[in-house]
Design an enzyme around this catalytic site. Structure first.
Site, mmCIF file in Angstrom:
data_model
loop_
_atom_site.group_PDB
_atom_site.id
_atom_site.type_symbol
_atom_site.label_atom_id
_atom_site.label_comp_id
_atom_site.label_asym_id
_atom_site.label_seq_id
_atom_site.Cartn_x
_atom_site.Cartn_y
_atom_site.Cartn_z
ATOM 1 N N LYS A 13 0.744 -0.910 0.130
ATOM 2 C CA LYS A 13 0.303 0.078 0.016
ATOM 3 C C LYS A 13 1.141 1.290 -0.230
ATOM 4 O O LYS A 13 0.727 2.199 -0.681
ATOM 5 C CB LYS A 13 -1.236 0.205 1.069
ATOM 6 C CG LYS A 13 -1.787 -1.142 1.527
ATOM 7 C CD LYS A 13 -3.012 -1.069 2.819
ATOM 8 C CE LYS A 13 -2.127 -1.326 4.196
ATOM 9 N NZ LYS A 13 -1.526 -2.384 3.658
ATOM 10 N N ARG A 88 -9.553 0.676 8.100
ATOM 11 C CA ARG A 88 -9.593 -0.157 8.632
ATOM 12 C C ARG A 88 -10.498 -1.424 9.464
ATOM 13 O O ARG A 88 -10.148 -2.651 9.588
ATOM 14 C CB ARG A 88 -8.276 -0.710 9.444
ATOM 15 C CG ARG A 88 -6.751 -1.113 9.241
ATOM 16 C CD ARG A 88 -5.889 -0.856 10.443
ATOM 17 N NE ARG A 88 -4.574 -1.391 9.794
ATOM 18 C CZ ARG A 88 -3.554 -0.980 9.189
ATOM 19 N NH1 ARG A 88 -3.700 0.576 8.441
ATOM 20 N NH2 ARG A 88 -2.674 -2.004 8.801
ATOM 21 N N ARG A 127 11.418 -6.332 5.679
ATOM 22 C CA ARG A 127 12.202 -4.681 5.054
ATOM 23 C C ARG A 127 12.807 -3.842 6.298
ATOM 24 O O ARG A 127 12.867 -4.047 6.957
ATOM 25 C CB ARG A 127 9.960 -4.040 5.246
ATOM 26 C CG ARG A 127 10.144 -2.691 5.390
ATOM 27 C CD ARG A 127 8.582 -1.958 5.267
ATOM 28 N NE ARG A 127 7.734 -2.555 6.352
ATOM 29 C CZ ARG A 127 6.407 -2.282 6.659
ATOM 30 N NH1 ARG A 127 6.100 -1.540 5.575
ATOM 31 N NH2 ARG A 127 5.645 -2.794 7.529
ATOM 32 N N ARG A 160 11.178 -2.162 11.537
ATOM 33 C CA ARG A 160 10.399 -1.762 12.372
ATOM 34 C C ARG A 160 10.012 -2.527 13.462
ATOM 35 O O ARG A 160 10.234 -3.838 13.659
ATOM 36 C CB ARG A 160 8.701 -1.356 11.444
ATOM 37 C CG ARG A 160 8.411 0.041 11.061
ATOM 38 C CD ARG A 160 7.469 -0.056 9.977
ATOM 39 N NE ARG A 160 6.132 -0.937 10.471
ATOM 40 C CZ ARG A 160 4.516 -0.373 9.680
ATOM 41 N NH1 ARG A 160 4.903 0.224 8.502
ATOM 42 N NH2 ARG A 160 4.335 -1.107 9.714
ATOM 43 N N ARG A 171 -0.628 -9.027 12.969
ATOM 44 C CA ARG A 171 -1.080 -8.058 12.410
ATOM 45 C C ARG A 171 -1.649 -8.965 11.447
ATOM 46 O O ARG A 171 -2.852 -8.582 10.764
ATOM 47 C CB ARG A 171 -0.010 -6.985 11.728
ATOM 48 C CG ARG A 171 0.487 -6.114 13.079
ATOM 49 C CD ARG A 171 2.067 -5.547 12.435
ATOM 50 N NE ARG A 171 2.015 -5.196 10.615
ATOM 51 C CZ ARG A 171 3.134 -4.750 10.561
ATOM 52 N NH1 ARG A 171 3.854 -5.231 10.734
ATOM 53 N NH2 ARG A 171 3.018 -3.952 9.267
HETATM 54 P P1 AP5 Z 1 5.251 -1.604 2.003
HETATM 55 O O1 AP5 Z 1 4.393 -0.796 0.608
HETATM 56 O O2 AP5 Z 1 5.047 -0.874 3.228
HETATM 57 O O3 AP5 Z 1 4.116 -2.398 2.592
HETATM 58 P P2 AP5 Z 1 2.174 -2.043 3.018
HETATM 59 O O4 AP5 Z 1 1.430 -2.739 2.286
HETATM 60 O O5 AP5 Z 1 1.772 -0.540 3.248
HETATM 61 O O6 AP5 Z 1 2.573 -2.613 4.486
HETATM 62 P P3 AP5 Z 1 2.498 -2.083 6.066
HETATM 63 O O7 AP5 Z 1 3.253 -2.922 6.839
HETATM 64 O O8 AP5 Z 1 3.357 -0.804 6.242
HETATM 65 O O9 AP5 Z 1 1.069 -1.513 6.221
HETATM 66 P P4 AP5 Z 1 0.372 -1.909 7.412
HETATM 67 O O10 AP5 Z 1 -1.193 -1.884 7.156
HETATM 68 O O11 AP5 Z 1 0.763 -3.518 8.712
HETATM 69 O O12 AP5 Z 1 0.793 -1.058 8.361
HETATM 70 P P5 AP5 Z 1 0.775 0.709 9.139
HETATM 71 O O13 AP5 Z 1 1.685 1.084 8.674
HETATM 72 O O14 AP5 Z 1 -0.230 1.225 7.963
HETATM 73 O O15 AP5 Z 1 5.739 -2.848 1.811
HETATM 74 C C1 AP5 Z 1 6.320 -3.713 2.763
HETATM 75 C C2 AP5 Z 1 7.438 -4.062 1.975
HETATM 76 O O16 AP5 Z 1 7.480 -4.877 0.521
HETATM 77 C C3 AP5 Z 1 8.991 -3.273 1.617
HETATM 78 O O17 AP5 Z 1 10.228 -3.372 2.355
HETATM 79 C C4 AP5 Z 1 8.492 -3.210 0.286
HETATM 80 O O18 AP5 Z 1 9.580 -2.797 -0.585
HETATM 81 C C5 AP5 Z 1 8.621 -4.164 -0.259
HETATM 82 N N1 AP5 Z 1 7.353 -4.235 -1.251
HETATM 83 C C6 AP5 Z 1 6.599 -3.633 -1.497
HETATM 84 N N2 AP5 Z 1 5.684 -4.021 -3.066
HETATM 85 C C7 AP5 Z 1 6.246 -5.049 -3.372
HETATM 86 C C8 AP5 Z 1 6.429 -5.298 -4.788
HETATM 87 N N3 AP5 Z 1 5.493 -5.139 -5.468
HETATM 88 N N4 AP5 Z 1 7.724 -6.518 -4.962
HETATM 89 C C9 AP5 Z 1 8.433 -6.920 -4.130
HETATM 90 N N5 AP5 Z 1 8.958 -6.105 -2.716
HETATM 91 C C10 AP5 Z 1 7.708 -5.292 -2.507
HETATM 92 O O19 AP5 Z 1 0.360 0.453 10.247
HETATM 93 C C11 AP5 Z 1 0.966 -0.133 11.520
HETATM 94 C C12 AP5 Z 1 -0.011 -0.133 12.741
HETATM 95 O O20 AP5 Z 1 -0.735 1.168 12.775
HETATM 96 C C13 AP5 Z 1 -1.219 -1.077 12.708
HETATM 97 O O21 AP5 Z 1 -0.504 -2.538 13.087
HETATM 98 C C14 AP5 Z 1 -1.806 -0.213 14.090
HETATM 99 O O22 AP5 Z 1 -1.585 -0.687 14.859
HETATM 100 C C15 AP5 Z 1 -1.670 0.628 13.437
HETATM 101 N N6 AP5 Z 1 -2.101 1.186 12.358
HETATM 102 C C16 AP5 Z 1 -2.402 2.513 11.321
HETATM 103 N N7 AP5 Z 1 -3.343 2.632 10.730
HETATM 104 C C17 AP5 Z 1 -4.745 2.290 11.559
HETATM 105 C C18 AP5 Z 1 -5.972 2.206 11.375
HETATM 106 N N8 AP5 Z 1 -6.539 3.300 10.657
HETATM 107 N N9 AP5 Z 1 -6.330 2.089 12.494
HETATM 108 C C19 AP5 Z 1 -6.135 1.705 13.970
HETATM 109 N N10 AP5 Z 1 -5.146 1.078 13.958
HETATM 110 C C20 AP5 Z 1 -3.621 1.624 12.859
#
Ligand code: AP5
Length: 216
Positions: A13, A88, A127, A160, A171
């Site tokens: 994402k 979410r 990552r 992270r 997660r």
């Molecule tokens: P990346 O692009 O970072 O993937 P992502 O889907 O953004 O993954 P996240 O781990 O950031 O998502 P998340 O939803 O768990 O975390 P968030 O920060 O929102 O890519 C991941 C890796 O893959 C990277 O190394 C990248 O280089 C690689 N990659 C990407 N595309 C690729 C491809 N095509 N091929 C190969 N490699 C690739 O949330 C963190 C925490 O915050 C949550 O657990 C929760 O506690 C809290 N939180 C956030 N939002 C909310 C909400 N709305 N409500 C409640 N709690 C929330």
């Protein structure tokens, strides 16, 4: 353009939101990034969120909804955006809908990235993020030139806290339970665009752009 990026942790994402921002210019708003900044700044919001994030749980809806409402209001009366990590839960999706309805503006697309579970775990456990400029790497698919050092700014690359194996599994379970039902919520509204999230990041970007441009 108003887009929601949906998908499990590691689906890409954040990666796609950055690439799409370069193409279409809409601001990338990531609730994960906003919450991590709040934690790093020891703000009241950060203190409230930290424990949930460390355990891989969702931060409570009222906290996140208040935060995103404030952030969206900064974009004016007719905001464009790419939301990454929000909504979410169905409660968050309803809050977003109320925000948009109150301004008489529609949501254009909900892009749902589909990636097999073993690939999600591989992506998340490899990552690394620059502690200084936020640039993102993967130890095997997108490594920095010098291991542990950011190509762009020379900062240290960090893992992270929630990318440890046990927290990744927590997660993914939370995603299945609380976030996956949003696909049906948006499908019922004709907004869901399911996209194969495997292959290289540029390949995934082209699939998304073809879909939102109406070419596929
Ligand atoms: P990346 O692009 O970072 O993937 P992502 O889907 O953004 O993954 P996240 O781990 O950031 O998502 P998340 O939803 O768990 O975390 P968030 O920060 O929102 O890519 C991941 C890796 O893959 C990277 O190394 C990248 O280089 C690689 N990659 C990407 N595309 C690729 C491809 N095509 N091929 C190969 N490699 C690739 O949330 C963190 C925490 O915050 C949550 O657990 C929760 O506690 C809290 N939180 C956030 N939002 C909310 C909400 N709305 N409500 C409640 N709690 C929330």
């Amino acid at each position: 353009m108003r887009i929601v990026l949906l998908g499990p942790p590691g689906a890409g994402k954040g990666t796609q939101a950055k690439l799409m921002h370069e193409r279409i210019g809409a601001p990338h708003i990531s609730t994960g990034d906003l919450l991590r900044a709040a934690v790093a700044g020891h703000s009241e919001l950060g203190v409230a969120a930290q424990g949930y994030m460390q355990r891989g749980e969702l931060v409570p809806d009222p906290v996140v909804i208040g935060m995103i409402d404030e952030r969206l209001q900064q974009n004016g009366a007719n905001p464009s955006f790419m939301l990454d990590g929000f909504p979410r839960t169905v409660t968050q999706a309803e809050a977003l809908q109320a925000f948009l309805d109150g301004r008489h503006i529609p949501l254009d697309h909900v892009v749902s990235l589909q990636v097999p579970r073993d690939e999600l775990i591989r992506r998340l456990s490899g990552r690394r993020t620059c502690g200084q400029c936020g640039a993102m790497y993967h130890i095997s698919s997108e490594p920095s030139r010098v291991p542990g050092v950011c190509d762009r700014c020379g900062g240290a690359l960090l893992q992270r806290d929630d990318d440890r194996e046990e927290t990744i599994r927590a997660r993914l379970e939370v995603y299945d339970r609380s976030t996956a039902p949003l696909a049906a919520f948006y499908d019922a509204r004709g907004l869901l665009r399911e996209i194969d999230g495997t292959g290289s990041a540029p390949q995934v970007l082209e699939r998304i752009m073809a879909r939102i441009d109406g070419r596929a």
